[in-house]
Design a protein around this motif. Structure first.
Motif, PDB file in Angstrom:
ATOM      1  N   LYS A  21      45.125 -43.154 -20.188  1.00 52.53           N
ATOM      2  CA  LYS A  21      46.294 -41.841 -20.040  1.00 52.53           C
ATOM      3  C   LYS A  21      47.076 -42.082 -18.584  1.00 52.53           C
ATOM      4  O   LYS A  21      47.694 -41.663 -18.291  1.00 52.53           O
ATOM      5  CB  LYS A  21      45.342 -40.323 -20.119  1.00 52.53           C
ATOM      6  N   THR A  22      46.124 -41.703 -17.730  1.00 49.83           N
ATOM      7  CA  THR A  22      45.759 -41.532 -16.244  1.00 49.83           C
ATOM      8  C   THR A  22      47.390 -42.917 -16.226  1.00 49.83           C
ATOM      9  O   THR A  22      47.492 -42.707 -14.916  1.00 49.83           O
ATOM     10  CB  THR A  22      44.715 -41.795 -15.623  1.00 49.83           C
ATOM     11  N   SER A  28      51.484 -47.836 -15.512  1.00 50.00           N
ATOM     12  CA  SER A  28      51.375 -48.704 -16.061  1.00 50.00           C
ATOM     13  C   SER A  28      51.271 -48.915 -17.672  1.00 50.00           C
ATOM     14  O   SER A  28      51.945 -47.713 -17.804  1.00 50.00           O
ATOM     15  CB  SER A  28      49.690 -48.985 -16.245  1.00 50.00           C
ATOM     16  N   SER A  29      52.357 -49.643 -18.184  1.00 46.88           N
ATOM     17  CA  SER A  29      53.245 -50.034 -19.313  1.00 46.88           C
ATOM     18  C   SER A  29      51.548 -50.096 -20.838  1.00 46.88           C
ATOM     19  O   SER A  29      50.792 -50.524 -19.580  1.00 46.88           O
ATOM     20  CB  SER A  29      53.769 -51.239 -19.479  1.00 46.88           C
ATOM     21  N   HIS A  45      48.670 -47.683 -27.792  1.00 46.61           N
ATOM     22  CA  HIS A  45      48.906 -46.983 -28.375  1.00 46.61           C
ATOM     23  C   HIS A  45      48.086 -45.574 -29.222  1.00 46.61           C
ATOM     24  O   HIS A  45      48.347 -44.674 -28.502  1.00 46.61           O
ATOM     25  CB  HIS A  45      50.171 -47.911 -29.165  1.00 46.61           C
ATOM     26  N   LYS A  46      47.394 -46.448 -29.896  1.00 42.85           N
ATOM     27  CA  LYS A  46      46.735 -45.707 -30.622  1.00 42.85           C
ATOM     28  C   LYS A  46      45.607 -44.176 -30.215  1.00 42.85           C
ATOM     29  O   LYS A  46      45.723 -43.089 -29.916  1.00 42.85           O
ATOM     30  CB  LYS A  46      45.247 -45.756 -32.110  1.00 42.85           C
ATOM     31  N   LEU A  47      45.095 -45.026 -28.863  1.00 42.43           N
ATOM     32  CA  LEU A  47      43.837 -44.105 -28.130  1.00 42.43           C
ATOM     33  C   LEU A  47      44.997 -43.471 -27.139  1.00 42.43           C
ATOM     34  O   LEU A  47      44.714 -41.610 -26.842  1.00 42.43           O
ATOM     35  CB  LEU A  47      43.474 -44.931 -27.271  1.00 42.43           C
ATOM     36  N   ASP A  52      47.265 -37.131 -26.551  1.00 45.74           N
ATOM     37  CA  ASP A  52      48.102 -36.315 -26.031  1.00 45.74           C
ATOM     38  C   ASP A  52      48.376 -36.534 -24.903  1.00 45.74           C
ATOM     39  O   ASP A  52      49.023 -36.208 -24.243  1.00 45.74           O
ATOM     40  CB  ASP A  52      47.914 -34.754 -25.716  1.00 45.74           C
ATOM     41  N   THR A  53      49.117 -38.451 -25.076  1.00 44.99           N
ATOM     42  CA  THR A  53      49.625 -38.641 -23.634  1.00 44.99           C
ATOM     43  C   THR A  53      51.146 -38.781 -24.341  1.00 44.99           C
ATOM     44  O   THR A  53      51.849 -39.034 -25.093  1.00 44.99           O
ATOM     45  CB  THR A  53      49.546 -40.024 -23.248  1.00 44.99           C
ATOM     46  N   PRO A  54      52.438 -37.738 -23.098  1.00 42.46           N
ATOM     47  CA  PRO A  54      53.450 -38.044 -23.217  1.00 42.46           C
ATOM     48  C   PRO A  54      54.044 -39.433 -23.390  1.00 42.46           C
ATOM     49  O   PRO A  54      54.042 -40.100 -21.619  1.00 42.46           O
ATOM     50  CB  PRO A  54      54.015 -36.928 -22.500  1.00 42.46           C
ATOM     51  N   MET A  55      54.732 -39.861 -24.143  1.00 42.27           N
ATOM     52  CA  MET A  55      54.874 -41.007 -24.084  1.00 42.27           C
ATOM     53  C   MET A  55      57.063 -41.602 -23.643  1.00 42.27           C
ATOM     54  O   MET A  55      57.417 -41.147 -23.906  1.00 42.27           O
ATOM     55  CB  MET A  55      54.524 -42.238 -25.460  1.00 42.27           C
ATOM     56  N   ARG A  56      56.888 -42.435 -22.692  1.00 41.61           N
ATOM     57  CA  ARG A  56      58.181 -42.772 -22.309  1.00 41.61           C
ATOM     58  C   ARG A  56      58.697 -44.011 -23.605  1.00 41.61           C
ATOM     59  O   ARG A  56      58.493 -44.087 -24.295  1.00 41.61           O
ATOM     60  CB  ARG A  56      57.905 -43.371 -21.270  1.00 41.61           C
TER      61      ARG A  56
END
Length: 70
Positions: A21-22, A28-29, A45-47, A52-56
């Motif tokens: 997440k960090t 990083s992509s 992507h699942k992790l 609760d990472t906001p995805m670009r």
């Protein structure tokens, strides 16, 4: 699955999710992270989702101002 990869559970999984997440939030992509950690895109992507990472949006830079190809 290779010998270097195993199912991740508990604290190891949570720690990796936090680290991913960090890294993702600093630019990083998902594909870069998958390559660095020798894991699949889907696993990363699942992790990130679990953390609760906001995805670009696809093709967006971390600051979300313009597509990456411009």
């Amino acid at each position: 699955m290779t010998n270097t990869q195993r199912h991740m559970r508990g604290a190891d999984r949570a720690t990796l999710a936090t680290n991913l997440k960090t890294a993702y939030q600093t630019g990083s992509s998902v594909r870069d992270l998958a390559h660095q950690h020798r894991r699949s895109y889907g696993f990363i992507h699942k992790l990130l989702t679990e953390a609760d990472t906001p995805m670009r949006r696809r093709g967006m830079r971390p600051n979300n101002t313009a597509p990456a190809d411009q």
